[in-house]
Motif scaffolding. Structure first.
Motif, PDB file in Angstrom:
ATOM      1  N   GLY A 121     -52.130 -24.404   5.390  1.00  0.00           N
ATOM      2  CA  GLY A 121     -50.830 -23.853   5.726  1.00  0.00           C
ATOM      3  C   GLY A 121     -50.150 -24.595   6.854  1.00  0.00           C
ATOM      4  O   GLY A 121     -50.771 -25.362   7.607  1.00  0.00           O
ATOM      5  N   ALA A 158     -41.121 -21.094  -3.827  1.00  0.00           N
ATOM      6  CA  ALA A 158     -42.010 -22.169  -3.383  1.00  0.00           C
ATOM      7  C   ALA A 158     -41.162 -23.257  -2.767  1.00  0.00           C
ATOM      8  O   ALA A 158     -39.933 -23.295  -2.935  1.00  0.00           O
ATOM      9  N   VAL A 189     -49.778 -21.663  -4.047  1.00  0.00           N
ATOM     10  CA  VAL A 189     -48.947 -22.567  -3.254  1.00  0.00           C
ATOM     11  C   VAL A 189     -47.575 -21.925  -3.052  1.00  0.00           C
ATOM     12  O   VAL A 189     -46.882 -21.599  -4.033  1.00  0.00           O
ATOM     13  N   GLY A 190     -47.183 -21.728  -1.787  1.00  0.00           N
ATOM     14  CA  GLY A 190     -45.900 -21.109  -1.481  1.00  0.00           C
ATOM     15  C   GLY A 190     -45.113 -21.888  -0.455  1.00  0.00           C
ATOM     16  O   GLY A 190     -45.431 -23.052  -0.112  1.00  0.00           O
ATOM     17  N   GLU A 211     -44.936 -17.997  -4.214  1.00  0.00           N
ATOM     18  CA  GLU A 211     -45.376 -16.771  -3.565  1.00  0.00           C
ATOM     19  C   GLU A 211     -44.412 -15.643  -3.925  1.00  0.00           C
ATOM     20  O   GLU A 211     -43.310 -15.885  -4.408  1.00  0.00           O
ATOM     21  N   TYR A 240     -54.872 -18.723  -0.333  1.00  0.00           N
ATOM     22  CA  TYR A 240     -53.474 -18.303  -0.325  1.00  0.00           C
ATOM     23  C   TYR A 240     -52.713 -19.123   0.710  1.00  0.00           C
ATOM     24  O   TYR A 240     -52.886 -18.958   1.922  1.00  0.00           O
ATOM     25  N   GLN A 241     -51.886 -20.054   0.180  1.00  0.00           N
ATOM     26  CA  GLN A 241     -51.059 -20.942   0.988  1.00  0.00           C
ATOM     27  C   GLN A 241     -51.886 -21.666   2.054  1.00  0.00           C
ATOM     28  O   GLN A 241     -51.464 -21.837   3.203  1.00  0.00           O
ATOM     29  N   ALA A 298     -56.540 -16.683   3.855  1.00  0.00           N
ATOM     30  CA  ALA A 298     -55.126 -16.916   4.173  1.00  0.00           C
ATOM     31  C   ALA A 298     -54.985 -17.214   5.652  1.00  0.00           C
ATOM     32  O   ALA A 298     -55.868 -16.906   6.471  1.00  0.00           O
ATOM     33  N   HIS A 321     -49.834 -11.142   4.810  1.00  0.00           N
ATOM     34  CA  HIS A 321     -48.679 -11.328   3.935  1.00  0.00           C
ATOM     35  C   HIS A 321     -48.703 -10.195   2.906  1.00  0.00           C
ATOM     36  O   HIS A 321     -49.784  -9.749   2.500  1.00  0.00           O
ATOM     37  N   GLN A 370     -45.005 -21.502   2.715  1.00  0.00           N
ATOM     38  CA  GLN A 370     -45.736 -21.727   3.958  1.00  0.00           C
ATOM     39  C   GLN A 370     -46.911 -22.699   3.781  1.00  0.00           C
ATOM     40  O   GLN A 370     -47.695 -22.893   4.712  1.00  0.00           O
ATOM     41  N   SER A 371     -47.075 -23.269   2.584  1.00  0.00           N
ATOM     42  CA  SER A 371     -48.170 -24.213   2.336  1.00  0.00           C
ATOM     43  C   SER A 371     -47.854 -25.560   2.967  1.00  0.00           C
ATOM     44  O   SER A 371     -46.695 -26.011   2.979  1.00  0.00           O
TER      45      SER A 371
END
Length: 694
Positions: free
Chosen positions: A353, A433, A376-377, A478, A349-350, A305, A309, A379-380
């Motif tokens: 970023g 997302a 994918v969130g 996320e 994780y994201q 990451a 988070h 902050q991606s």
């Protein structure tokens, strides 16, 4: 054989005779040129011939009756197992007993049809007194007798055994089908002697590396009160456990838990033994072998990451509870020194970023070809995410945030979710997302779909793909920490969140077997009286099974003795029956080739020595008495064979049976009748020719 005629048959024959006489009178009744003797002779020949021809035209059926005599069948079955020969009572003369049983067979053969067998772990014809059988399975004997003699004239079954049946159970239930009295000859010793034995060992066959596992040893002692013995557990001569036992009664039984540690991968053979005591009747049952396979299926999981988070701690905690996973969390600059090749799965994780340039790490990811799970969130970096993989494309339209609940895709077959878990998941809080249109390229399997409020959609939320042999997982959104709190709020008993995360990781991290040449035994542990069966598969570049090449294998036991074999082709694969081999640990190496490529396969298996015949040393004459009593027979001791012989020879219930066989046959099938007709007509013609009547 006899013939039987009805009244209608008599009328038919009479008509044939009268017709024959009429034809003979027409031809020879007025033949004045012939002498009376010649005329009568020719008339008789012609009349008989015409009568026989007319009789054949009537196609009569002749009933034939035959009788077959069947003597009473007497079965003599000798127990040829190790226990029958090893646990003889005091004063037992093996040679004298053998001669007595053989004399019994010879004397009964003069009056009855005697069938003799020997049985242990298999059944053979004839009396065998070698006592080499590793097991005693009387049910196999009874089944063979039923196959051969059911509904036959079985007069008696003589069973010479010690009553120790350690395979197949007691034959008492099935032997009644023979409908014959069973006379038992009691062998073995019913006196309990001083003996120590390992009665049983309970354990798991499969354990994981570096885990402690427990085995439970059941130790028994007979007539050993006050005698000390030492229980030891060893592997390859190395002592792993030891403790003292002191039996305090004539019949001692104790379950002993032993904790061991799985320190290395592979098949491990442990020996559990009791030290012998003075005067012990047998030491063969003082030890048993235990086979345990140690595997290392722990997967190293990397969670990568850009920055800390709440989702990361929730995910790591969920996976760390499973001992099969070794979870590592790396964020920010630490990713620069992380090596993806060392892991079975990387969770991105994201990443890529918005706040972290992960280009160098993503280059290593592409080179490693390790399975990936993209989360994918908001902050991606959607643009870099689209470039980093080819399975999914998200067309971003601004910096907005969208929330989506989870709907179970009931059509998936990736892994099972029970009804209770599905209900909990569908009540999870929504994930967030970045807004954008989601497109997939290629086939995918969705576990969860997105739900906007109460409106279900076909847009996948949690789904899997396989791109060029690499497994890829995607979670769009996320907020996993919210899922964990939702579960705690609504369902405190069932760990649905942890179970779902483990299922995702397990599906992605399990490696497909891409070997082109595979050899494996039918099982890892064989008994010493079993045939050793091995299977092999060979695949071409398209992973289609072929068997055009020859496959050879070399087996090597712990004593460095080698056995060489060749597999035979079976359908599109290979099989080998190596027969029965001595007990011990075996390793194998198989070789083959396909085109210019050469392949080898290695492995191991164990052949376990059978000690079942020494697990019980006290003869079970009570069972033999019950067996004889329920079939109206009688139990005799080994020195009473002469009395048994006299009883059977004077038995009035054993009688010869007569079977009547009736069958009907057409007269036209009797060839001799045609010959007789030809002879009659030829004789008539010859006499007429000789006397100038033609």
């Amino acid at each position: 054989m006899g013939n039987s005629f009805t009244f209608y048959s008599f009328l038919a024959i009479l008509c044939c005779l009268l017709t024959g006489v009429f034809f003979a009178w027409l031809i020879y009744g007025r033949a004045a040129a012939m002498t009376k003797t010649l005329r009568i002779s020719l008339a008789v020949l012609r009349g008989l011939a015409v009568c026989l021809i007319l009789w054949l035209l009537c196609s009569p059926l002749i009933k034939q009756i035959s009788y077959t005599l069947e003597k009473p069948i007497v079965v003599i079955a000798q127990d040829n197992s190790e226990s029958a020969g090893a646990n003889a009572p005091a004063g037992f003369d093996s040679l004298k007993y053998r001669k007595a049983l053989q004399q019994l067979r010879d004397e009964l053969s003069q009056q009855y049809d005697v069938r003799d067998y020997s049985f242990s772990d298999h059944v053979s014809k004839g009396l065998d007194f070698s006592y080499r059988g590793k097991l005693t399975d009387a049910s196999t004997l009874v089944n063979q007798l039923k196959d051969e003699l059911l509904n036959r004239n079985v007069g008696a079954v003589i069973l010479a055994t010690d009553g120790i049946f350690n395979r197949g159970g007691s034959p008492a239930a099935s032997i009644d089908d023979l409908k014959a009295p069973v006379y038992t000859i009691a062998l073995g010793d019913t006196t309990a002697k001083k003996d120590l034995l390992i009665a049983n060992i309970n354990s798991n066959e499969l354990v994981y590396l570096d885990n402690d596992f427990r085995i439970e040893v059941q130790a028994e002692a007979w007539q050993c009160a006050g005698a000390d013995t030492r229980l030891t557990v060893t592997e390859n001569g190395k002592k792993l456990h030891e403790e003292m036992l002191r039996p305090n009664s004539g019949q001692f039984l104790k379950n002993i838990p032993v904790t061991l540690k799985a320190t290395s991968i592979g098949t491990h053979q442990y020996t559990v033994s009791l030290s012998p005591v003075q005067g012990e009747v047998s030491v063969k049952n003082n030890s048993q072998q235990l086979i345990v396979e140690v595997i290392d299926d722990r997967q190293k999981i990397l969670i990568a990451a850009a920055s800390p988070h709440p989702d990361l701690s929730a995910l790591k905690e969920a996976l760390a509870g499973n001992k099969r996973y070794d979870v590592s969390l790396q964020t920010g600059d630490k990713l620069a020194i992380a090596d993806p090749k060392l892991y079975g799965l990387v969770v991105l994780y994201q990443l890529p970023g918005l706040a972290y340039d992960a280009n160098s790490f993503m280059e290593k990811i592409r080179a490693a070809k390790v399975p990936l799970w993209f989360i994918v969130g908001a902050q991606s970096n959607i643009s870099q995410f689209n470039q980093s993989q080819s399975g999914v494309n998200i067309a971003a339209n601004g910096r907005g945030i969208v929330y989506a609940y989870s709907d179970i895709n009931t059509g998936t077959s990736v892994f099972d979710l029970d009804a209770a878990s599905r209900k909990v998941i569908e009540n999870f809080d929504p994930l967030q997302a970045a807004t954008g249109e989601l497109k997939t390229f290629g086939d995918f399997q969705a576990v969860l779909n997105q739900r906007k409020g109460k409106v279900s959609t076909q847009l996948p939320q949690l789904f899997f793909m396989n791109m060029n042999g690499r497994k890829l997982g995607y979670l769009i959104g996320e907020g996993l920490w919210k899922w964990k709190f939702s579960e705690a709020r609504e369902n405190q008993q069932v760990p649905v969140f942890s179970s779902l995360m483990s299922k995702i990781v397990q599906y992605l991290s399990v490696k497909d077997d891409k070997r082109k040449f595979v050899v494996h035994p039918a099982k890892q542990v064989f008994d010493e009286n079993e045939h050793i069966l091995l299977n092999a598969s060979l695949y071409n570049d398209s992973y289609a099974p072929v068997n055009t090449s020859e496959v050879t294998i070399q087996l090597r036991n712990g004593k460095s003795k080698t056995y060489n074999f060749s597999f035979f082709r079976f359908e599109s694969a290979y099989q080998l029956d190596a027969g029965i081999l001595p007990p011990g640990s075996y390793s194998y190496m198989a070789k083959t080739g396909l085109g210019s490529q050469k392949y080898t396969a290695k492995g191991s298996f164990i052949i376990n020595a059978l000690v079942a015949e020494f697990q019980q040393t006290v003869a079970n004459h009570q069972l033999l008495y019950q067996l004889s009593n329920q079939t109206n027979g009688k139990m005799y001791h080994y020195d009473q064979i002469a009395a048994l012989q006299q009883n059977l020879l004077k038995n009035k219930q054993m009688k010869t049976l007569s079977y009547e066989d009736r069958r009907y046959e057409e007269l036209i099938n009797f060839k001799w009748l045609f010959v007789l007709i030809v002879v009659l007509l030829s004789t008539e013609w010859f006499l007429r020719k000789r006397n100038g009547a033609i």
